[in-house]
Design a protein around this motif. Structure first.
Motif, PDB file in Angstrom:
ATOM      1  N   PHE A  98       8.176  -4.265  -6.746  1.00  0.00           N
ATOM      2  CA  PHE A  98       7.822  -3.085  -5.963  1.00  0.00           C
ATOM      3  C   PHE A  98       9.056  -2.202  -5.825  1.00  0.00           C
ATOM      4  CE2 PHE A  98       4.014  -4.893  -3.330  1.00  0.00           C
ATOM      5  CZ  PHE A  98       3.288  -5.037  -4.504  1.00  0.00           C
ATOM      6  N   ASN A  99       9.034  -1.057  -6.486  1.00  0.00           N
ATOM      7  CA  ASN A  99      10.087  -0.058  -6.344  1.00  0.00           C
ATOM      8  C   ASN A  99       9.671   0.859  -5.194  1.00  0.00           C
ATOM      9  OD1 ASN A  99      12.018   1.909  -6.575  1.00  0.00           O
ATOM     10  ND2 ASN A  99      11.729   2.272  -8.758  1.00  0.00           N
ATOM     11  N   ARG A 100      10.178   0.575  -4.016  1.00  0.00           N
ATOM     12  CA  ARG A 100       9.630   1.005  -2.739  1.00  0.00           C
ATOM     13  C   ARG A 100       8.344   0.217  -2.519  1.00  0.00           C
ATOM     14  NH1 ARG A 100      12.387   5.512  -0.700  1.00  0.00           N
ATOM     15  NH2 ARG A 100      13.585   6.691  -2.229  1.00  0.00           N
ATOM     16  N   SER A 101       7.835   0.225  -1.289  1.00  0.00           N
ATOM     17  CA  SER A 101       6.754  -0.701  -0.982  1.00  0.00           C
ATOM     18  C   SER A 101       6.066  -0.303   0.308  1.00  0.00           C
ATOM     19  CB  SER A 101       7.330  -2.119  -0.834  1.00  0.00           C
ATOM     20  OG  SER A 101       8.215  -2.162   0.290  1.00  0.00           O
ATOM     21  N   TYR A 102       5.356  -1.279   0.897  1.00  0.00           N
ATOM     22  CA  TYR A 102       4.735  -1.052   2.205  1.00  0.00           C
ATOM     23  C   TYR A 102       5.773  -0.780   3.284  1.00  0.00           C
ATOM     24  CZ  TYR A 102       5.440  -6.155   1.784  1.00  0.00           C
ATOM     25  OH  TYR A 102       5.948  -7.401   1.523  1.00  0.00           O
ATOM     26  N   TYR A 103       7.034  -1.074   3.009  1.00  0.00           N
ATOM     27  CA  TYR A 103       8.075  -0.789   3.992  1.00  0.00           C
ATOM     28  C   TYR A 103       8.280   0.706   4.207  1.00  0.00           C
ATOM     29  CZ  TYR A 103       9.360  -5.628   4.612  1.00  0.00           C
ATOM     30  OH  TYR A 103       9.329  -6.964   4.943  1.00  0.00           O
ATOM     31  N   GLU A 104       7.826   1.537   3.269  1.00  0.00           N
ATOM     32  CA  GLU A 104       7.901   2.982   3.481  1.00  0.00           C
ATOM     33  C   GLU A 104       7.125   3.392   4.733  1.00  0.00           C
ATOM     34  OE1 GLU A 104       9.735   5.323   1.340  1.00  0.00           O
ATOM     35  OE2 GLU A 104      10.543   3.290   1.134  1.00  0.00           O
ATOM     36  N   GLU A 105       6.119   2.572   5.092  1.00  0.00           N
ATOM     37  CA  GLU A 105       5.278   2.904   6.246  1.00  0.00           C
ATOM     38  C   GLU A 105       5.969   2.668   7.589  1.00  0.00           C
ATOM     39  OE1 GLU A 105       2.323   4.326   6.347  1.00  0.00           O
ATOM     40  OE2 GLU A 105       2.186   4.525   4.170  1.00  0.00           O
ATOM     41  N   VAL A 106       7.143   2.045   7.565  1.00  0.00           N
ATOM     42  CA  VAL A 106       7.938   1.910   8.793  1.00  0.00           C
ATOM     43  C   VAL A 106       9.311   2.555   8.603  1.00  0.00           C
ATOM     44  CG1 VAL A 106       6.750  -0.138   9.633  1.00  0.00           C
ATOM     45  CG2 VAL A 106       8.715  -0.408   8.111  1.00  0.00           C
ATOM     46  N   LEU A 107       9.465   3.305   7.512  1.00  0.00           N
ATOM     47  CA  LEU A 107      10.736   3.982   7.237  1.00  0.00           C
ATOM     48  C   LEU A 107      10.526   5.491   7.190  1.00  0.00           C
ATOM     49  CD1 LEU A 107      12.059   1.442   4.589  1.00  0.00           C
ATOM     50  CD2 LEU A 107      12.977   1.805   6.890  1.00  0.00           C
ATOM     51  N   ILE A 108      10.080   5.996   6.045  1.00  0.00           N
ATOM     52  CA  ILE A 108       9.884   7.443   5.925  1.00  0.00           C
ATOM     53  C   ILE A 108       8.842   7.947   6.924  1.00  0.00           C
ATOM     54  CG2 ILE A 108       8.167   7.209   4.065  1.00  0.00           C
ATOM     55  CD1 ILE A 108       9.296   9.822   2.906  1.00  0.00           C
ATOM     56  N   VAL A 109       7.802   7.141   7.160  1.00  0.00           N
ATOM     57  CA  VAL A 109       6.760   7.561   8.099  1.00  0.00           C
ATOM     58  C   VAL A 109       7.298   7.592   9.526  1.00  0.00           C
ATOM     59  CG1 VAL A 109       4.488   6.980   9.032  1.00  0.00           C
ATOM     60  CG2 VAL A 109       4.919   6.737   6.581  1.00  0.00           C
ATOM     61  N   ARG A 110       8.221   6.698   9.820  1.00  0.00           N
ATOM     62  CA  ARG A 110       8.803   6.687  11.175  1.00  0.00           C
ATOM     63  C   ARG A 110       9.763   7.861  11.369  1.00  0.00           C
ATOM     64  NH1 ARG A 110      10.969   1.474  14.623  1.00  0.00           N
ATOM     65  NH2 ARG A 110      11.285   2.624  16.570  1.00  0.00           N
TER      66      ARG A 110
END
Length: 278
Positions: free
Chosen positions: A114-126
């Motif tokens: 995963f080059n970026r992942s579900y973690y974007e949902e607590v990073l860029i979205v935050r």
């Protein structure tokens, strides 16, 4: 990093002493890692007991693409898939935030990247709450007091579930300094000028840096667990970062104690028959 550790990224190095004193030696060591990884990947594919999920996170220009390209260059494509997650589609926004990545999880015997992942949902979205407001969630779910901790828990629960069912997860945060990012982004601009291609700054540069560091600190602290730890990789020197990443992947595969499947009595009899015909 240790599970439950309270991360302060300013205390973690972005640069360490080079492991190799020459470009030639670096190529030799990386080549050895690539060859060993290729061999272990074939064994991993044949044994078909575990799945391996590699997650790469980091600021723009941290070297995620380069690390994947160089470290995994010797892996058989049929046993490996790279997924890059960009802006969610209209269909993906109609589901929970883990849905689109769950669909791309690796099968047993394979490596998923995963080059970026579900973690974007607590990073860029935050960092950019306007993205969250565009996801169609109810006001109840948008409660800032519970939203992020709830998402951290969902992620940790998912990763624990995957581990219990045979997926081994390695999470890399490529830790880049602000000065090094600026240097690399300027190099991109200069390269585009020469080629005539367009380039633009991302939301992960400039004035947003401190906001992203705080988001990463909260995320890493909440989601590094015994079954799915985060590895904070100094990324200012790309060659070092690639050697660190490749060594961690090798160590993880070796710990699985994989072996080629043995043929049963019927299969051995069949192979003897085929051998006689040849």
């Amino acid at each position: 990093m240790r599970p439950g550790e309270n991360v302060k990224l300013s205390e973690w190095p972005t640069m360490v002493k080079p492991f190799c004193t020459s470009k030639k030696r670096y190529k030799e060591v990386l080549g050895e890692h690539i060859d060993e990884l290729s061999s272990l990947q074939r064994l991993h594919y044949a044994s078909n007991r575990y799945a391996l999920l590699l997650i790469f996170q980091g600021m723009d220009a941290a070297g995620k693409d380069g690390a994947i390209q160089h470290v995994m260059s010797g892996v058989d494509p049929k046993g490996c898939e790279v997924c890059s997650f960009k802006q969610p589609s209209a269909e993906e926004l109609q589901h929970d935030f883990l849905w689109r990545t769950n669909r791309r999880l690796p099968e047993r015997g394979r490596i998923g990247i995963f080059n970026r992942s579900y973690y974007e949902e607590v990073l860029i979205v935050r960092v950019h709450p306007e993205i969250l407001r565009g996801q169609g969630l109810s006001d109840e779910l948008l409660d800032g007091k519970t939203l992020w901790q709830g998402r951290y828990r969902s992620i940790a629960d998912l990763e624990e579930h995957l581990h219990r069912n045979g997926t081994r997860i390695i999470k890399f945060f490529l830790h880049l300094s602000k000065d090094e990012q600026r240097k690399r982004l300027l190099e991109r601009i200069d390269n585009r000028r020469r080629t005539g291609n367009s380039v633009s700054l991302t939301s992960e540069s400039g004035n947003w840096w401190d906001h992203y560091m705080k988001a990463y600190e909260a995320c890493l602290s909440a989601t590094s667990t015994a079954s799915a730890p985060w590895y904070v990789v100094p990324a200012d020197y790309k060659k070092n970062a690639r050697l660190i990443v490749s060594q961690i992947i090798l160590d993880t595969l070796k710990q699985l104690r994989l072996s080629y499947p043995e043929a049963d009595k019927a299969r051995r009899k069949e192979l003897k028959s085929i051998r006689k015909q040849l």
